[in-house]
Design a protein around this motif. Sequence first.
Motif, PDB file in Angstrom:
ATOM      1  N   ALA A  83       5.317  71.964  63.554  1.00 47.40           N
ATOM      2  CA  ALA A  83       4.106  71.946  62.744  1.00 47.40           C
ATOM      3  C   ALA A  83       3.642  70.516  62.495  1.00 47.40           C
ATOM      4  CB  ALA A  83       4.349  72.656  61.410  1.00 47.40           C
ATOM      5  N   LEU A  84       4.573  69.597  62.266  1.00 44.16           N
ATOM      6  CA  LEU A  84       4.216  68.197  62.049  1.00 44.16           C
ATOM      7  C   LEU A  84       3.612  67.590  63.307  1.00 44.16           C
ATOM      8  CD1 LEU A  84       4.279  65.743  60.165  1.00 44.16           C
ATOM      9  CD2 LEU A  84       6.557  65.250  61.045  1.00 44.16           C
ATOM     10  N   LYS A  85       4.199  67.884  64.472  1.00 43.97           N
ATOM     11  CA  LYS A  85       3.650  67.360  65.726  1.00 43.97           C
ATOM     12  C   LYS A  85       2.271  67.946  66.003  1.00 43.97           C
ATOM     13  CE  LYS A  85       7.881  66.128  68.103  1.00 43.97           C
ATOM     14  NZ  LYS A  85       8.723  66.322  69.274  1.00 43.97           N
ATOM     15  N   ALA A  86       2.061  69.219  65.705  1.00 47.83           N
ATOM     16  CA  ALA A  86       0.752  69.831  65.906  1.00 47.83           C
ATOM     17  C   ALA A  86      -0.286  69.200  64.983  1.00 47.83           C
ATOM     18  CB  ALA A  86       0.830  71.335  65.653  1.00 47.83           C
ATOM     19  N   LYS A  87       0.110  68.905  63.748  1.00 53.15           N
ATOM     20  CA  LYS A  87      -0.804  68.259  62.807  1.00 53.15           C
ATOM     21  C   LYS A  87      -1.168  66.858  63.298  1.00 53.15           C
ATOM     22  CE  LYS A  87      -1.101  66.658  58.051  1.00 53.15           C
ATOM     23  NZ  LYS A  87      -0.365  66.435  56.811  1.00 53.15           N
ATOM     24  N   GLU A  88      -0.173  66.092  63.772  1.00 53.16           N
ATOM     25  CA  GLU A  88      -0.445  64.750  64.287  1.00 53.16           C
ATOM     26  C   GLU A  88      -1.335  64.800  65.524  1.00 53.16           C
ATOM     27  OE1 GLU A  88       3.399  63.100  64.947  1.00 53.16           O
ATOM     28  OE2 GLU A  88       3.707  62.596  62.834  1.00 53.16           O
ATOM     29  N   ALA A  89      -1.125  65.784  66.397  1.00 53.20           N
ATOM     30  CA  ALA A  89      -1.962  65.921  67.594  1.00 53.20           C
ATOM     31  C   ALA A  89      -3.392  66.270  67.214  1.00 53.20           C
ATOM     32  CB  ALA A  89      -1.386  66.983  68.519  1.00 53.20           C
ATOM     33  N   ALA A  90      -3.564  67.118  66.199  1.00 54.48           N
ATOM     34  CA  ALA A  90      -4.909  67.474  65.747  1.00 54.48           C
ATOM     35  C   ALA A  90      -5.615  66.259  65.152  1.00 54.48           C
ATOM     36  CB  ALA A  90      -4.835  68.601  64.734  1.00 54.48           C
ATOM     37  N   GLU A  91      -4.889  65.466  64.374  1.00 50.60           N
ATOM     38  CA  GLU A  91      -5.487  64.251  63.800  1.00 50.60           C
ATOM     39  C   GLU A  91      -5.854  63.258  64.900  1.00 50.60           C
ATOM     40  OE1 GLU A  91      -2.613  62.799  61.036  1.00 50.60           O
ATOM     41  OE2 GLU A  91      -3.103  64.303  59.520  1.00 50.60           O
ATOM     42  N   ARG A  92      -4.993  63.119  65.908  1.00 52.00           N
ATOM     43  CA  ARG A  92      -5.268  62.212  67.015  1.00 52.00           C
ATOM     44  C   ARG A  92      -6.502  62.671  67.797  1.00 52.00           C
ATOM     45  NH1 ARG A  92      -0.866  62.900  70.002  1.00 52.00           N
ATOM     46  NH2 ARG A  92       0.371  61.947  68.378  1.00 52.00           N
ATOM     47  N   ALA A  93      -6.600  63.983  68.026  1.00 55.31           N
ATOM     48  CA  ALA A  93      -7.757  64.522  68.739  1.00 55.31           C
ATOM     49  C   ALA A  93      -9.028  64.318  67.927  1.00 55.31           C
ATOM     50  CB  ALA A  93      -7.547  66.005  69.022  1.00 55.31           C
ATOM     51  N   GLU A  94      -8.940  64.442  66.608  1.00 55.00           N
ATOM     52  CA  GLU A  94     -10.103  64.220  65.735  1.00 55.00           C
ATOM     53  C   GLU A  94     -10.559  62.770  65.797  1.00 55.00           C
ATOM     54  OE1 GLU A  94     -10.739  64.161  60.982  1.00 55.00           O
ATOM     55  OE2 GLU A  94      -9.754  65.939  61.805  1.00 55.00           O
ATOM     56  N   VAL A  95      -9.630  61.843  65.791  1.00 57.60           N
ATOM     57  CA  VAL A  95      -9.972  60.420  65.876  1.00 57.60           C
ATOM     58  C   VAL A  95     -10.603  60.110  67.227  1.00 57.60           C
ATOM     59  CG1 VAL A  95      -8.960  58.110  66.010  1.00 57.60           C
ATOM     60  CG2 VAL A  95      -8.283  59.649  64.184  1.00 57.60           C
ATOM     61  N   LEU A  96     -10.045  60.655  68.307  1.00 58.26           N
ATOM     62  CA  LEU A  96     -10.607  60.423  69.634  1.00 58.26           C
ATOM     63  C   LEU A  96     -11.999  61.033  69.764  1.00 58.26           C
ATOM     64  CD1 LEU A  96      -7.508  60.971  71.931  1.00 58.26           C
ATOM     65  CD2 LEU A  96      -8.639  58.818  71.368  1.00 58.26           C
ATOM     66  N   ALA A  97     -12.211  62.202  69.182  1.00 59.84           N
ATOM     67  CA  ALA A  97     -13.528  62.831  69.231  1.00 59.84           C
ATOM     68  C   ALA A  97     -14.542  62.014  68.447  1.00 59.84           C
ATOM     69  CB  ALA A  97     -13.452  64.253  68.683  1.00 59.84           C
ATOM     70  N   ALA A  98     -14.130  61.475  67.306  1.00 60.60           N
ATOM     71  CA  ALA A  98     -15.039  60.639  66.514  1.00 60.60           C
ATOM     72  C   ALA A  98     -15.370  59.359  67.266  1.00 60.60           C
ATOM     73  CB  ALA A  98     -14.405  60.312  65.160  1.00 60.60           C
ATOM     74  N   ALA A  99     -14.396  58.777  67.942  1.00 57.02           N
ATOM     75  CA  ALA A  99     -14.647  57.562  68.716  1.00 57.02           C
ATOM     76  C   ALA A  99     -15.578  57.860  69.892  1.00 57.02           C
ATOM     77  CB  ALA A  99     -13.338  56.977  69.217  1.00 57.02           C
ATOM     78  N   ALA A 100     -15.400  59.004  70.550  1.00 56.68           N
ATOM     79  CA  ALA A 100     -16.271  59.373  71.666  1.00 56.68           C
ATOM     80  C   ALA A 100     -17.691  59.630  71.187  1.00 56.68           C
ATOM     81  CB  ALA A 100     -15.723  60.602  72.375  1.00 56.68           C
ATOM     82  N   ALA A 101     -17.822  60.250  70.016  1.00 54.36           N
ATOM     83  CA  ALA A 101     -19.153  60.508  69.468  1.00 54.36           C
ATOM     84  C   ALA A 101     -19.834  59.199  69.098  1.00 54.36           C
ATOM     85  CB  ALA A 101     -19.048  61.416  68.256  1.00 54.36           C
ATOM     86  N   LYS A 102     -19.102  58.272  68.540  1.00 52.96           N
ATOM     87  CA  LYS A 102     -19.674  56.974  68.182  1.00 52.96           C
ATOM     88  C   LYS A 102     -20.077  56.211  69.434  1.00 52.96           C
ATOM     89  CE  LYS A 102     -18.782  52.680  65.786  1.00 52.96           C
ATOM     90  NZ  LYS A 102     -17.811  51.858  65.103  1.00 52.96           N
ATOM     91  N   GLN A 103     -19.258  56.284  70.458  1.00 49.84           N
ATOM     92  CA  GLN A 103     -19.538  55.585  71.707  1.00 49.84           C
ATOM     93  C   GLN A 103     -20.765  56.191  72.393  1.00 49.84           C
ATOM     94  OE1 GLN A 103     -16.421  55.838  74.608  1.00 49.84           O
ATOM     95  NE2 GLN A 103     -16.848  53.779  75.372  1.00 49.84           N
ATOM     96  N   ALA A 104     -20.922  57.512  72.318  1.00 49.40           N
ATOM     97  CA  ALA A 104     -22.074  58.164  72.929  1.00 49.40           C
ATOM     98  C   ALA A 104     -23.353  57.854  72.169  1.00 49.40           C
ATOM     99  CB  ALA A 104     -21.848  59.673  72.986  1.00 49.40           C
ATOM    100  N   SER A 105     -23.262  57.673  70.857  1.00 50.18           N
ATOM    101  CA  SER A 105     -24.467  57.421  70.060  1.00 50.18           C
ATOM    102  C   SER A 105     -24.899  55.957  70.120  1.00 50.18           C
ATOM    103  CB  SER A 105     -24.228  57.821  68.602  1.00 50.18           C
ATOM    104  OG  SER A 105     -23.254  56.967  68.023  1.00 50.18           O
ATOM    105  N   ASP A 106     -23.994  55.029  70.400  1.00 50.57           N
ATOM    106  CA  ASP A 106     -24.324  53.606  70.443  1.00 50.57           C
ATOM    107  C   ASP A 106     -23.879  53.038  71.796  1.00 50.57           C
ATOM    108  OD1 ASP A 106     -25.086  51.072  69.807  1.00 50.57           O
ATOM    109  OD2 ASP A 106     -23.559  50.739  68.273  1.00 50.57           O
ATOM    110  N   PRO A 107     -24.790  53.017  72.810  1.00 52.10           N
ATOM    111  CA  PRO A 107     -24.382  52.555  74.132  1.00 52.10           C
ATOM    112  C   PRO A 107     -24.025  51.077  74.175  1.00 52.10           C
ATOM    113  CG  PRO A 107     -26.687  53.283  74.136  1.00 52.10           C
ATOM    114  CD  PRO A 107     -26.150  53.494  72.767  1.00 52.10           C
ATOM    115  N   ALA A 108     -24.500  50.260  73.238  1.00 55.60           N
ATOM    116  CA  ALA A 108     -24.150  48.841  73.229  1.00 55.60           C
ATOM    117  C   ALA A 108     -22.663  48.663  72.971  1.00 55.60           C
ATOM    118  CB  ALA A 108     -24.963  48.105  72.179  1.00 55.60           C
ATOM    119  N   GLU A 109     -22.102  49.572  72.215  1.00 58.66           N
ATOM    120  CA  GLU A 109     -20.666  49.505  71.926  1.00 58.66           C
ATOM    121  C   GLU A 109     -19.840  50.001  73.109  1.00 58.66           C
ATOM    122  OE1 GLU A 109     -18.873  48.414  69.273  1.00 58.66           O
ATOM    123  OE2 GLU A 109     -20.719  47.581  68.480  1.00 58.66           O
ATOM    124  N   ALA A 110     -20.490  50.662  74.078  1.00 57.30           N
ATOM    125  CA  ALA A 110     -19.761  51.242  75.194  1.00 57.30           C
ATOM    126  C   ALA A 110     -19.272  50.174  76.169  1.00 57.30           C
ATOM    127  CB  ALA A 110     -20.636  52.245  75.940  1.00 57.30           C
TER     128      ALA A 110
END
Length: 120
Positions: free
Chosen positions: A57-84
């Motif tokens: 359960a702890l590993k699943a929670k950490e994986a979900a948090e990691r996926a959330e951070v990566l999704a937020a970073a991808a969304a930020k990168q897609a919205s601001d191409p200068a940062e890409a």
Amino acid sequence: MYLVLIAWLYVALMMAVAEATNTTGSLLGALITFVLYGLLPMSVVLYLMGSPARRRALKAKEAAERAEVLAAAAAKQASDPAEATPRPTEAAPSNPPDASRQATGMTEAATVASVREEKR
């Protein structure tokens, strides 16, 4: 696992009932028998047997948090191409010092001369 737990608690309960109904027994002795022979050991066994599930359960929670951070970073990168565009970063050394805690492989200079015994 739960079948063994229930069976052991049943046996401990029957021991406590036998203690309470005995002519020399008491309710306090029955309670202590049930807690020390039943509840306490089975709570330890249940805790130890549940540790793999808690770890998963702890590993699943950490994986979900990691996926959330990566999704937020991808969304930020897609919205601001200068940062890409990648920024130049300082090059990491190819072999950081003492990273593997192994010997360097270089020989040391002889600091102590060999000593011979004198023949008489």
